[in-house]
Design an enzyme around this catalytic site. Structure first.
Site, short mmCIF file in Angstrom:
data_model
loop_
_atom_site.label_atom_id
_atom_site.label_comp_id
_atom_site.label_asym_id
_atom_site.label_seq_id
_atom_site.Cartn_x
_atom_site.Cartn_y
_atom_site.Cartn_z
N CYS A 1 -7.39 -4.32 14.17
CA CYS A 1 -7.71 -5.00 15.42
C CYS A 1 -9.06 -4.50 15.94
O CYS A 1 -9.38 -3.33 15.83
CB CYS A 1 -6.68 -4.80 16.53
SG CYS A 1 -5.02 -5.28 16.12
N ARG B 1 -11.94 -5.84 10.94
CA ARG B 1 -10.84 -4.95 11.30
C ARG B 1 -9.51 -5.70 11.45
O ARG B 1 -8.45 -5.08 11.49
CB ARG B 1 -11.16 -4.26 12.63
CG ARG B 1 -12.35 -3.34 12.56
CD ARG B 1 -12.65 -2.80 13.92
NE ARG B 1 -11.63 -1.88 14.37
CZ ARG B 1 -11.73 -0.56 14.32
NH1 ARG B 1 -12.81 -0.03 13.82
NH2 ARG B 1 -10.77 0.20 14.76
N TRP C 1 -4.84 -7.93 14.22
CA TRP C 1 -4.05 -7.79 12.97
C TRP C 1 -2.64 -7.51 13.45
O TRP C 1 -2.36 -6.46 14.02
CB TRP C 1 -4.61 -6.63 12.14
CG TRP C 1 -3.94 -6.48 10.81
CD1 TRP C 1 -4.32 -7.06 9.63
CD2 TRP C 1 -2.80 -5.66 10.50
NE1 TRP C 1 -3.48 -6.66 8.62
CE2 TRP C 1 -2.53 -5.81 9.12
CE3 TRP C 1 -1.97 -4.83 11.25
CZ2 TRP C 1 -1.48 -5.16 8.48
CZ3 TRP C 1 -0.92 -4.18 10.62
CH2 TRP C 1 -0.69 -4.36 9.24
N ASN D 1 -5.28 -1.98 21.05
CA ASN D 1 -5.06 -1.63 19.64
C ASN D 1 -4.02 -0.54 19.60
O ASN D 1 -3.99 0.32 20.48
CB ASN D 1 -6.34 -1.06 19.01
CG ASN D 1 -7.34 -2.14 18.71
OD1 ASN D 1 -7.07 -3.31 18.90
ND2 ASN D 1 -8.51 -1.72 18.25
N GLY D 2 -3.22 -0.50 18.52
CA GLY D 2 -2.23 0.57 18.40
C GLY D 2 -0.83 0.00 18.60
O GLY D 2 -0.63 -1.21 18.60
N GLU E 1 -7.73 2.26 -9.34
CA GLU E 1 -8.67 1.63 -8.40
C GLU E 1 -9.02 0.21 -8.86
O GLU E 1 -9.12 -0.71 -8.04
CB GLU E 1 -9.91 2.52 -8.27
CG GLU E 1 -11.01 2.01 -7.34
CD GLU E 1 -10.58 1.77 -5.89
OE1 GLU E 1 -9.46 2.14 -5.51
OE2 GLU E 1 -11.38 1.16 -5.16
N LYS F 1 -8.30 -3.12 -6.67
CA LYS F 1 -9.34 -4.09 -6.29
C LYS F 1 -8.87 -5.50 -6.64
O LYS F 1 -9.00 -6.41 -5.84
CB LYS F 1 -10.67 -3.81 -7.02
CG LYS F 1 -11.46 -2.62 -6.57
CD LYS F 1 -12.02 -2.68 -5.18
CE LYS F 1 -11.10 -2.23 -4.13
NZ LYS F 1 -10.88 -0.93 -3.71
N GLU G 1 -5.84 -6.64 -4.31
CA GLU G 1 -6.08 -6.85 -2.88
C GLU G 1 -6.94 -8.07 -2.58
O GLU G 1 -6.76 -8.70 -1.56
CB GLU G 1 -6.56 -5.58 -2.16
CG GLU G 1 -7.83 -4.96 -2.61
CD GLU G 1 -8.14 -3.62 -1.93
OE1 GLU G 1 -7.49 -3.25 -0.94
OE2 GLU G 1 -9.06 -2.95 -2.41
N HIS H 1 6.20 3.80 -21.78
CA HIS H 1 7.43 4.06 -21.02
C HIS H 1 7.73 2.95 -20.03
O HIS H 1 8.31 3.19 -18.98
CB HIS H 1 7.33 5.41 -20.30
CG HIS H 1 7.13 6.54 -21.25
ND1 HIS H 1 8.14 7.05 -22.03
CD2 HIS H 1 6.02 7.25 -21.56
CE1 HIS H 1 7.66 8.03 -22.78
NE2 HIS H 1 6.37 8.16 -22.52
N LYS I 1 -9.37 -3.39 7.37
CA LYS I 1 -10.28 -2.36 6.88
C LYS I 1 -9.75 -0.97 7.17
O LYS I 1 -9.89 -0.05 6.37
CB LYS I 1 -11.65 -2.56 7.55
CG LYS I 1 -12.73 -1.62 7.06
CD LYS I 1 -13.14 -1.97 5.67
CE LYS I 1 -14.05 -0.96 5.05
NZ LYS I 1 -13.92 -0.94 3.57
C1 G6P Z 1 -7.05 0.27 4.11
C2 G6P Z 1 -8.28 -0.35 3.50
C3 G6P Z 1 -8.61 0.37 2.18
C4 G6P Z 1 -8.74 1.86 2.40
C5 G6P Z 1 -7.51 2.45 3.08
C6 G6P Z 1 -7.74 3.88 3.53
O1 G6P Z 1 -5.95 -0.02 3.33
O2 G6P Z 1 -8.10 -1.72 3.26
O3 G6P Z 1 -9.81 -0.15 1.65
O4 G6P Z 1 -8.93 2.51 1.17
O5 G6P Z 1 -7.20 1.69 4.26
O6 G6P Z 1 -8.71 3.87 4.54
P1 G6P Z 1 -9.66 5.08 4.88
O7 G6P Z 1 -10.57 4.53 5.94
O8 G6P Z 1 -8.77 6.18 5.39
O9 G6P Z 1 -10.37 5.48 3.65
#
Ligand code: G6P
Length: 611
Positions: A2, A27, A73, A99-100, A484, A488, A491, A507, A606
């Site tokens: 948010c 955000r 969000w 927010n929160g 990773e 990617k 997501e 396994h 984010k």
């Molecule tokens: C969210 C974002 C990711 C990020 C993760 C951790 O899930 O979409 O891209 O890796 O948070 O965020 P941070 O800011 O703690 O690295």
């Protein structure tokens, strides 16, 4: 999670708010709204993107010099017009954005309903708005006192901005756990959940601390704590430019950020490696260097991509510095009874510096007496302030929700830390030290070379864009790269993807392999090369489609794989920095070809500032 923006001053508030919301949209992006105070309060809100709100407001009355906006969000209540912020109290006296999470909202709601108050949305935020109004009307206190009393009753996290028609020249901002920053202009103030909406107006900012309440009028700002004691205003200078927040000709932020990696890696190590004295100097760690070098154990806490960087760190620190490392999901660490004490070094990794679980895990580690260090990208963020010491990645602002350049910048810092500790402990010879430094310096140019293969990545993406599943396999330091790569892809393209250690394939995942299953191997020439060649053969024997990331000049895997991507040779310790780049770009192209919103994938945000 948010975005919040607020303005009080002399200019038209609405354009400032809309522009700010667009900057903050990364955000959260399921609904958006604004409230404008001009004697009375006018609220416009809409499900969907900020542009949909803008279309809705076009032609309507927006005259006002005080206002606030929110991009959401969803946590409580589905994304729709009613649940969108701002929320107004029942009689319309108070309007807030938040927010929160208000954890005790159901108890508070019941109490207020028992008093006859009505609710229209499913949100916890409306409960807070009504609680403020209830206190204001029943206790006959000022706007400011009503808000502090209400916040004292709240359990949970808030970044809050409030306006009231009862005091139309006042804007109130308050925070607990959810960040808020205030920009100081000339007879004007800007409030936001991060500095991106503020940077084009001023570089003078105040970061609110937990339980701070800011009382803002056009000509003054007073900072108090929740029990109304005045606290000190600490003005900082923002180091951020507007151009950083623009796409600069790229189609998407994610693409721009992938292409920025040669620079962001260089910015992260520049000035920290002293080639004349063969030294790595991490300024933020100088005061705690001895404790770090002599640590018996390092526990890494992080989430998402940052957790993957932590896994690379585990490999590097154990290999080069011989300190045992454990890598924990912050969310798991905080809810069990972790064995942490004063002998431990806890290392929190976070791009945003605001991830709620990582912050809570830091708190727990501090209470247990551990030395808590941070690797953070956002200067002034909560994590950078809550840790005892730390190192900033200099990746620059990252706007694409899927993290790319932050990962490589975090790995760059972890590489420097591992080399620094290894050198201090006398584990690395001068020759090995110089070789590693030379390799690190060479990484940006190697990534440039990989980026030149973009058309090849596009070609591979075209072939696999309709896959339903994908498997990513690697060994050693390439295992976190596999994780990773899979993250990617899932997501941003919504293709189900798994990352696995290549040997573990037997396994379980091997059962999934058939001609429709692309299997991506990170198969560069390192200590386990022969083993990974065997794994490729095992996949081919089951008709799997193999895409292999190999070292330049590899002829063996070329014979077996359906597609090979050659990357420049590098020291095994540093291979994650280069090998991840093709995976980022393949995910990007696949997502684009599937018509997905690359920068703002569905359901994600984010920064996850709620548990
Ligand atoms: C969210 C974002 C990711 C990020 C993760 C951790 O899930 O979409 O891209 O890796 O948070 O965020 P941070 O800011 O703690 O690295």
């Amino acid at each position: 999670m948010c975005g919040i923006v607020g303005y009080i001053g002399t200019r038209d508030a609405y354009p400032v708010l809309i522009k700010g919301l667009k900057r903050l949209e990364y955000r959260g992006y399921d609904s958006a709204g604004v409230a404008l105070l001009n004697g009375d309060t006018t609220i416009y809100k809409k499900k969907g993107k900020v542009s949909e709100l803008e279309d809705y407001v076009r032609g309507k009355e927006t005259k006002s010099t005080i206002g606030m906006g929110h991009t959401r969000w969803a946590t409580h209540g589905e994304p729709n017009d009613v649940n969108a912020h701002p929320h107004q109290s029942e009689k319309g006296l108070f309007t807030i954005i938040h927010n929160g999470i208000i954890e005790n909202y159901s108890v508070l709601k019941k109490t207020l309903m028992d008093q006859g108050m009505k609710f229209y949305s499913e949100t916890d935020t409306e409960v807070l708005a009504n609680l403020i109004e209830y206190i204001y009307t029943s206790e006959d206190v000022s706007v400011e006192v009503a808000i502090s009393l209400a916040l004292q009753k709240v359990v949970g996290a808030f970044g809050l901005v409030a306006i009231s028609s009862e005091d139309p020249n006042l804007m109130i901002a308050a925070r607990r756990s959810s960040p808020l920053v205030i920009g100081l202009g000339n007879n004007e103030y800007f409030i936001a959940s991060d500095a991106t909406p503020i940077v084009e107006y001023t570089d003078r900012v105040i970061y609110l601390n937990n339980d701070d309440i800011a009382l803002i009028r056009r000509d003054e700002l007073i900072l108090k704590n929740l029990v109304s004691e005045t606290t000190k205003v600490n003005i900082k200078t923002l180091e951020m430019s507007i151009s950083e927040m623009e796409k600069q000709g790229y189609e998407h932020f994610m693409l721009k950020e992938i292409f920025e990696q040669p620079r962001s890696i260089m910015d992260t190590f520049r000035g920290r490696i002293q080639t004349e004295t063969n030294e790595i100097r991490l300024g933020g760690l100088l005061d705690v260097k001895d404790q770090l070098v002599n640590a018996k154990r390092i526990v890494v806490i992080a989430c998402g991509t940052s957790w993957h960087a932590g896994l690379v760190g585990e490999y590097l620190i154990e290999d080069l510095a011989r300190i045992p490392v454990e890598v924990e999901y912050a969310s798991e660490f905080r809810y069990r009874n972790p064995m942490i004490g004063p002998d431990d070094v806890v290392l929190a990794i976070s791009q945003s510096g605001e991830t709620a679980d990582t912050l809570a895990a830091i708190q727990l580690a501090r209470e247990a007496g551990a030395l808590v260090l941070g690797i953070c990208n956002v200067a002034g963020s909560s994590i950078s302030r809550e840790t005892h010491a730390g190192v900033y990645t200099h990746a620059g602002i990252e706007i694409g929700v899927a993290s790319t350049k932050s990962f490589t910048a975090q790995v760059t810092v972890l590489t420097m830390m591992a080399i620094m500790i290894g050198k201090e402990k006398g584990l690395l010879s001068e020759q090995r030290f110089s070789q590693l430094i030379k390799e690190l310096y060479a990484v940006p140019a190697k990534i440039e070379k990989i980026l030149e293969l973009n058309d090849e990545f596009k070609r591979i993406a075209e072939i696999y864009k309709d896959a339903s599943n994908a498997l990513y396999l690697g060994r050693g330091v390439s295992f976190p790269v596999a994780l990773e790569g899979a993250l990617k892809l899932k997501e941003i393209s919504y293709i189900h993807a798994e990352g696995y250690p290549a040997a573990e394939m037997k396994h379980g995942p091997i059962a999934l392999i058939d001609a429709n299953m692309p299997v991506v191997f990170i198969a560069t020439m390192d200590g386990s090369y022969d083993k990974i060649v065997n794994n490729i053969q095992e996949v081919k024997a089951r008709n799997g489609e193999v895409i292999a990331i190999v070292t330049e000049g590899d002829t063996i895997i070329r014979e077996m794989a359906d597609h090979v991507i050659e990357i420049p040779k590098s020291d095994e310790s540093l291979v994650s920095l280069t090998a991840v780049v093709p995976l980022q770009l393949i995910a990007y192209h696949i997502a684009l070809m599937r018509g997905c919103n690359v920068d703002q994938p569905r359901n994600l945000a984010k920064s996850v500032t709620v548990e």
